[in-house]
Enzyme design. Sequence first.
Site, PDB file in Angstrom:
ATOM      1  N   HIS A   1       0.800  -1.211   0.000  1.00  0.00           N
ATOM      2  CA  HIS A   1       0.000   0.000   0.000  1.00  0.00           C
ATOM      3  C   HIS A   1       0.841   1.274   0.000  1.00  0.00           C
ATOM      4  O   HIS A   1       0.533   2.193  -0.751  1.00  0.00           O
ATOM      5  CB  HIS A   1      -1.051   0.039   1.107  1.00  0.00           C
ATOM      6  CG  HIS A   1      -2.118   1.034   0.759  1.00  0.00           C
ATOM      7  ND1 HIS A   1      -3.120   0.777  -0.141  1.00  0.00           N
ATOM      8  CD2 HIS A   1      -2.275   2.333   1.088  1.00  0.00           C
ATOM      9  CE1 HIS A   1      -3.859   1.851  -0.327  1.00  0.00           C
ATOM     10  NE2 HIS A   1      -3.366   2.816   0.399  1.00  0.00           N
TER      11      HIS A   1
ATOM     12  N   TYR B   1       1.394   5.362  -2.373  1.00  0.00           N
ATOM     13  CA  TYR B   1       1.709   6.760  -2.068  1.00  0.00           C
ATOM     14  C   TYR B   1       2.994   7.187  -2.746  1.00  0.00           C
ATOM     15  O   TYR B   1       3.201   8.369  -3.020  1.00  0.00           O
ATOM     16  CB  TYR B   1       1.730   6.981  -0.552  1.00  0.00           C
ATOM     17  CG  TYR B   1       0.352   6.745  -0.012  1.00  0.00           C
ATOM     18  CD1 TYR B   1      -0.646   7.677  -0.243  1.00  0.00           C
ATOM     19  CD2 TYR B   1       0.011   5.560   0.613  1.00  0.00           C
ATOM     20  CE1 TYR B   1      -1.939   7.443   0.145  1.00  0.00           C
ATOM     21  CE2 TYR B   1      -1.284   5.313   1.011  1.00  0.00           C
ATOM     22  CZ  TYR B   1      -2.252   6.252   0.778  1.00  0.00           C
ATOM     23  OH  TYR B   1      -3.534   6.011   1.149  1.00  0.00           O
TER      24      TYR B   1
ATOM     25  N   HIS C   1     -11.143   1.130  -9.086  1.00  0.00           N
ATOM     26  CA  HIS C   1     -10.637   2.118  -8.132  1.00  0.00           C
ATOM     27  C   HIS C   1      -9.222   2.580  -8.492  1.00  0.00           C
ATOM     28  O   HIS C   1      -8.952   3.763  -8.605  1.00  0.00           O
ATOM     29  CB  HIS C   1     -10.673   1.516  -6.726  1.00  0.00           C
ATOM     30  CG  HIS C   1      -9.773   2.199  -5.743  1.00  0.00           C
ATOM     31  ND1 HIS C   1     -10.035   3.457  -5.254  1.00  0.00           N
ATOM     32  CD2 HIS C   1      -8.600   1.813  -5.184  1.00  0.00           C
ATOM     33  CE1 HIS C   1      -9.062   3.806  -4.424  1.00  0.00           C
ATOM     34  NE2 HIS C   1      -8.185   2.840  -4.374  1.00  0.00           N
ATOM     35  N   PHE C   2      -8.308   1.605  -8.719  1.00  0.00           N
ATOM     36  CA  PHE C   2      -6.929   2.090  -8.872  1.00  0.00           C
ATOM     37  C   PHE C   2      -6.625   2.594 -10.281  1.00  0.00           C
ATOM     38  O   PHE C   2      -5.593   3.228 -10.482  1.00  0.00           O
ATOM     39  CB  PHE C   2      -5.897   1.101  -8.336  1.00  0.00           C
ATOM     40  CG  PHE C   2      -5.770  -0.225  -9.032  1.00  0.00           C
ATOM     41  CD1 PHE C   2      -5.312  -0.313 -10.322  1.00  0.00           C
ATOM     42  CD2 PHE C   2      -6.063  -1.404  -8.339  1.00  0.00           C
ATOM     43  CE1 PHE C   2      -5.173  -1.532 -10.935  1.00  0.00           C
ATOM     44  CE2 PHE C   2      -5.928  -2.629  -8.950  1.00  0.00           C
ATOM     45  CZ  PHE C   2      -5.485  -2.694 -10.251  1.00  0.00           C
ATOM     46  N   HIS C   3      -7.538   2.373 -11.229  1.00  0.00           N
ATOM     47  CA  HIS C   3      -7.333   3.068 -12.491  1.00  0.00           C
ATOM     48  C   HIS C   3      -7.673   4.551 -12.359  1.00  0.00           C
ATOM     49  O   HIS C   3      -7.238   5.367 -13.171  1.00  0.00           O
ATOM     50  CB  HIS C   3      -8.126   2.414 -13.626  1.00  0.00           C
ATOM     51  CG  HIS C   3      -7.416   1.224 -14.197  1.00  0.00           C
ATOM     52  ND1 HIS C   3      -7.564  -0.050 -13.701  1.00  0.00           N
ATOM     53  CD2 HIS C   3      -6.487   1.125 -15.194  1.00  0.00           C
ATOM     54  CE1 HIS C   3      -6.783  -0.888 -14.373  1.00  0.00           C
ATOM     55  NE2 HIS C   3      -6.119  -0.198 -15.279  1.00  0.00           N
TER      56      HIS C   3
ATOM     57  N   ARG D   1     -11.881  -9.823 -10.476  1.00  0.00           N
ATOM     58  CA  ARG D   1     -10.793  -9.206 -11.214  1.00  0.00           C
ATOM     59  C   ARG D   1      -9.847 -10.302 -11.669  1.00  0.00           C
ATOM     60  O   ARG D   1     -10.055 -11.474 -11.376  1.00  0.00           O
ATOM     61  CB  ARG D   1     -10.057  -8.219 -10.302  1.00  0.00           C
ATOM     62  CG  ARG D   1      -9.339  -8.922  -9.186  1.00  0.00           C
ATOM     63  CD  ARG D   1      -8.776  -7.990  -8.151  1.00  0.00           C
ATOM     64  NE  ARG D   1      -7.554  -7.320  -8.611  1.00  0.00           N
ATOM     65  CZ  ARG D   1      -6.661  -6.777  -7.761  1.00  0.00           C
ATOM     66  NH1 ARG D   1      -6.865  -6.831  -6.471  1.00  0.00           N
ATOM     67  NH2 ARG D   1      -5.598  -6.174  -8.214  1.00  0.00           N
ATOM     68  N   ARG D   2      -8.796  -9.959 -12.385  1.00  0.00           N
ATOM     69  CA  ARG D   2      -7.702 -10.854 -12.724  1.00  0.00           C
ATOM     70  C   ARG D   2      -8.159 -12.169 -13.338  1.00  0.00           C
ATOM     71  O   ARG D   2      -7.732 -13.245 -12.926  1.00  0.00           O
ATOM     72  CB  ARG D   2      -6.901 -11.193 -11.468  1.00  0.00           C
ATOM     73  CG  ARG D   2      -6.277 -10.013 -10.818  1.00  0.00           C
ATOM     74  CD  ARG D   2      -5.440 -10.393  -9.629  1.00  0.00           C
ATOM     75  NE  ARG D   2      -4.280  -9.528  -9.531  1.00  0.00           N
ATOM     76  CZ  ARG D   2      -3.365  -9.624  -8.596  1.00  0.00           C
ATOM     77  NH1 ARG D   2      -3.444 -10.548  -7.692  1.00  0.00           N
ATOM     78  NH2 ARG D   2      -2.349  -8.804  -8.573  1.00  0.00           N
TER      79      ARG D   2
END
Lengths: 167, 559
Positions: free
Chosen positions: B228, B232, B379-381, B442-443
């Site tokens: 995680h 950042y 979310h992370f796109h 996913r995946r």
Amino acid sequence: MEIHRYEKIWTAAALLLIVGLIATVTYGALGPGVKMVDDSGGTVDPGSLGETEFADPGVTRTGENQYEVHVVARQFLFQPGTTSPIRVPANSKVTFYITSADVVHGFEVAGTNVNVMVVPGQVSEITVRFDEPAQYGIVCHEYCGAGHHTMAGQLVVVPEDEYDGGN
Amino acid sequence: MAYVDDFPTDARIVRWNMGVAFLALGVGGLFGMIQALHRTGIFRGFVSSADYYTVLTGHGVLLALVFTTFALAGLFTWGVTRSLDRPLPSPRFTMSWFVLMLVGAVLAAVTILGGLVPQMPLKADVLYTFYAPMQAHPLFYIGLVLFIVGSWLAGFDWFRTYWQWRGDNPDRRIPLQTFMVLTTMLMWYISSAGVAVEVLVFLLPWSLGLIESVDPLLTRTLFWYFGHPVVYFWLMPAYFIWYTVLPKLSGGRLFSDPLARVVFVLFLLLSTPVGFHHQYTDPGIPEGFKFIAMTNTMFLLLPSLLTAFTVVASIEHGARQRGGEGRLGWLRSLPWDEPAFAGCVLAGLMFAAGGFSGMINAGMNINYLVHNTLWVPGHFHLTVGTASALTFMAAGYWLFPQITGNRLRFRSLATVQPYVWFIGMTLMSNAMHRAGLAGVPRRTAEPQYDAVTFQGVVGGISEMRLQIAIGGTILFVGLVLFLVVIFGTWLAGSGSDSLRVNGTIPTPLSGPEHSPKILDNLKLWTAIAVVLIVLAYGLPLSALLADGLFAPGSPPIPV
């Protein structure tokens, strides 16, 4: 340090939001009793599952309307689940014990809250109530090798009077 | 005078880092489009479903590690030298970390791509998370080690430049850009230690056959200790641009330098003790530690929420300097046709949406609904794929003229590019979020599972698939436009045209003199960060180690 008045108001609102989010989860745990998967399942040696309670995976009745289901995940099937569906009666409380014989897998009963990781050496324990007869798909949701997308299964909740105890 | 005239050697290293970053972005983006078309079932002619995972691994490693880290190295080299007004001390040392990172990245990439060539023994389709006991070729792990050590040396290079500056300026406040670089790198040293231990102590010896088995949960926990914070590490350089460049692009200046410092200190403190929030649904970890990780995660929202205020306030100030008026009317006065500006603002806007879906992920009980579903890549796109990626592209539009001495070419393509990205991402990520709510995993290489029906909350599954495929294709078009502009500018050769870009950055409205001196005490913040990590990780890690380093153990399973 100078902080603008609007900045102070904004910061206070942000903190309120954060504390509020933590409060909802705390309420979920203490009020409705949403329980997390934790270390209660214990550990096993993935190399010798034959000598554990996973030797003969399947459904066992442990009390009135209470059942345990042991599931072994391996490349690329759930046992039971894939070749024969997991069968439990409606109006029952079912505790799943899931472990892996090889790599990391996932165990998601689509449309329910049963959604856990399956890690070799660890036993995932999760309890769920099935009130109505229904059919659910089980999906492996963690990449586990070239055939990952073929790894699926079924869970059937049969009416209580039709349940014959087997799976 | 452009940056390239003042710092010719450093400008070259910035160019090369950004160049490698954008090449990785091109290849990784192509893989992304292949995946979007394959898993939705729209076009499945590129690869087989088994090879899909090789492409997926390439997409993850090239974009989430290689692109982001090289872009960061370029931006930070520029930021440190510009804000301290001195070059990096030794070009030879600088080259050594650049080459180390490059060799590491190439090794990992070649090992992954080997999966597409049946005759080659190289294989590493273990995805970006490389969970044991699934095992990659040792060269993959060696590549990762070289890459991470290279990034450590890069950080040392920036620290060294700072120490030299400190020697000459014992009483001055750390310039804001350098402050951001140093806090980011301190966070990186602390958090990447987890993956370094995972790879060096466990996975590499295990893949070489030196040890027989590893504990899958332990290595997984070490991965997420880093997994995680690395987020950042992608995001903080975007914040670095939003705080220091975006206000200027809007026509104004930063609203508050002290708040910017507070935000980066909060990231340093809170980034690492949160990793268990990726393991909410893991067995073997007590509930209490998941709860601690969750509270830390929620407080980590604070620096982002503060950033939202400061950045919007700075933009509004800029708009009013340009003559903007009214409660919302000032929005019209912003330079929406300036690609660097538009890219940063659209990235920030999408990050707000990504932040909200991240709050859902972070809620440990709601997480059961979305864990490992398409919601997560949705979310992370928005966060990595837009907040970071689009900001780095936008920064490229502004920076490349300054580091090459050439005027930006194909300006009209550059002007539409951020909007193309925005539209593509809107289609793709909203559909991914909704499909995730319906339980679509996913995946996976397949659009459907025969025995499983997924119930959409809003809209049908086939409509979501179509949106993902169209969105992914539009994103790739946006990527090609970007690469044409950037490499066109770079390779154009210096024309006789004078540069239009002005590289100076105005001082903030509320400058560093308003911030308490303790904010610059990096030793203190590092110490507190370490204490928080010991509290969050000490007991669970010792419990995992109690039954032996390698037990319960799993032998390697080749992919």
